[in-house]
Design an enzyme around this catalytic site. Sequence first.
Site, PDB file in Angstrom:
ATOM      1  N   GLY A 151      -5.488   0.826  15.677  1.00 20.52           N
ATOM      2  CA  GLY A 151      -5.931   0.137  16.882  1.00 20.52           C
ATOM      3  C   GLY A 151      -7.379   0.303  17.237  1.00 20.52           C
ATOM      4  N   GLY A 152      -8.185   0.887  16.349  1.00 19.08           N
ATOM      5  CA  GLY A 152      -9.592   1.104  16.662  1.00 19.08           C
ATOM      6  C   GLY A 152     -10.379  -0.169  16.894  1.00 19.08           C
ATOM      7  N   ASP A 175     -15.975   4.311   9.759  1.00 20.79           N
ATOM      8  CA  ASP A 175     -15.070   5.364  10.221  1.00 20.79           C
ATOM      9  C   ASP A 175     -14.613   6.278   9.100  1.00 20.79           C
ATOM     10  OD1 ASP A 175     -12.095   3.249  10.485  1.00 20.79           O
ATOM     11  OD2 ASP A 175     -13.954   2.914   9.408  1.00 20.79           O
ATOM     12  N   ARG A 194       2.400   2.302   4.558  1.00 20.42           N
ATOM     13  CA  ARG A 194       1.982   3.182   3.460  1.00 20.42           C
ATOM     14  C   ARG A 194       3.032   4.204   3.068  1.00 20.42           C
ATOM     15  NH1 ARG A 194      -3.073   2.561   6.488  1.00 20.42           N
ATOM     16  NH2 ARG A 194      -4.179   0.897   5.413  1.00 20.42           N
ATOM     17  N   GLU A 230       0.832  -1.203   0.000  1.00 22.13           N
ATOM     18  CA  GLU A 230       0.000   0.000   0.000  1.00 22.13           C
ATOM     19  C   GLU A 230       0.865   1.251   0.000  1.00 22.13           C
ATOM     20  OE1 GLU A 230      -2.714  -0.402   3.287  1.00 22.13           O
ATOM     21  OE2 GLU A 230      -3.685  -2.173   2.433  1.00 22.13           O
ATOM     22  N   ASP A 276     -19.007   0.484  11.792  1.00 24.05           N
ATOM     23  CA  ASP A 276     -17.605   0.549  11.363  1.00 24.05           C
ATOM     24  C   ASP A 276     -17.426   1.413  10.111  1.00 24.05           C
ATOM     25  OD1 ASP A 276     -14.887  -0.535  12.059  1.00 24.05           O
ATOM     26  OD2 ASP A 276     -14.965  -1.142   9.979  1.00 24.05           O
ATOM     27  N   LYS A 317     -16.419   6.594   3.927  1.00 23.68           N
ATOM     28  CA  LYS A 317     -16.877   5.220   3.734  1.00 23.68           C
ATOM     29  C   LYS A 317     -18.387   5.186   3.536  1.00 23.68           C
ATOM     30  CE  LYS A 317     -14.997   1.883   6.320  1.00 23.68           C
ATOM     31  NZ  LYS A 317     -14.437   1.185   7.513  1.00 23.68           N
TER      32      LYS A 317
END
Length: 579
Positions: free
Chosen positions: A217-218, A352, A157, A107, A350, A378
Amino acid sequence: MAGFSRTSLAPFILAAGAFGMMTSPGIKAADEIQNANTTQASPVPGTLRPVSQQQLDGAAGDSASWLHSNGSYAETRYASATQINTSNVAKLKPAFIFQTAVMESMETAPIVSNGVMFLTTSYNHVYAIDAVTGKEFWHYKHKMGPVTTFCCGPNNRGVAISGNRLFMGTLDSKLVALDAKTGNVLWSTQIADPEEGYSETMAPVVVDDKVLIGTNGGEYGIRGFVKAFDANSGQLLWTFYTIPDTGSEGVWAENDAVGRNMKRDIEAEKKTLAEKGTDFNKTLGGGVWMAPAIDRKTRTVYFVVGNPSPDLYGAIRPGDNLYTDSLVAIDLDTGKYKWHFQYIAHDVWDLDAVSPPILIDVKDKTGQMIPGIIHGGKTGFVYVHDRRDGKLIRVSEAMIPQEGVWTLPTSTGARMLPGANGGVEWSPMAFSPKTRMAYAANLHQPMTYQVEEAAYPGGKLWLGGAFKVIPSEQQWGRLVAVNVDTGKIAWGFKTDQPLIGGVLATAGGLVFNGEGNGLFRAFDAATGRKLWEFQCGAGVNAPAVSYMVNGKQYIAVAAGGNTQLDFKRGNSLLVFALP
């Protein structure tokens, strides 16, 4: 941001394990570091010069280099070179292919300076190569500590560059500074504790000798943040927590940013808050996945914040869960809060905010040009804001289907679109000032949402249920051009597979985008007509970059596939030019 198999019902792809010796917390000087491993292949040419702050500030107009992961502090991913354009892109051919030692998802957005390219792979390898021939100069391999817990694949990334230094975040939650000429480690500092679910995949940003980096870490019950470190020493300068000490309950919003009711039981939430207090703030999530944008005039840092923890089980986290699912502005020098705008309060889907924001001038509601900021959600919308205070000016037309929106998760599973991957996932958009369009790579993955009670597991995966693709329903992607001044969709190009990886726009009137099936394509930025494609042999799930050496323009993109959507893996960087 959570990961899914493209074809299976597996709700999450987790990688963790022991990869070497863990360094103790704090800053380590080069002679103390035990995890450094750099292989020298040949000397970096003397043409490589230190990158100044002036060069970083002027990167948007520098057609020769690519000095930021997203092209500039404004993050427009717009290349000013015109040599490759709509009239000749059909002649584009591979200039070279560089194969890395890592056969896993890629990525990375390479950095290019004075003919030298710096690229990363999964598991935190860094390569320095000749940007014209692909000749390797050096290879750094980061040796992980005994614990690495991360979402959506072992990705990286990209690096940031300033002076003679490169900066990289690692899966074991370190920030590492490398010598750009040798690849040797200059210093390393522990950002957070990987045993508590923290990790780093984003490309950092360097400005005024500050290295800015957020955290993953969400999905693990972390408390999100953006931190600033001294570029010369690695010392921590400031921390902004994306979960405030107080006030995370917000305004008890009933509607999302588009005005649709989110079906919250606010009275029940308020009762829970009164009974249990706000201890949940310590594990409320709010990761920052992608590089922040920087407004140099106002010295403001802009970034988007990910989902709350646990992802789907919202009963134990009452309130709006600030600043999750939000666009946030803070002070560059102090890290102090300026403003925020929340897209989805109390998110249990989810969805986010992940794709990095872009700083451009936009038309306000009266038609006047003002400083603006845009974000591809999203949710499947492009949001256009006033950069000065965060107020929402307009929302684009929906780029993907919206079906049963805000249907609440159930114990048996409930269908809603968009699914948990979006819309626009982490994939950075591009913006062309010539067309006044933002270009967004979208996914369409119908999913069901299932919720279950789940106590905090102590740094382990914490979804509070599952989100699952529906095998009987078609999945696809759509590259979409949105006029930022009207919100209207100018064109859309449907692809066979969901799109993830990012977009590049150029002054040559082109838009470049890759697919999981290995196709890398160029489109007419104004019309969306496909002008060129090349089969790269593995998923093209990284954003392309443009640069010039000795008057010749090159387009580079990684083809390593994607863990999150289970696209075909590879280990190559492909570089294209005109014959």
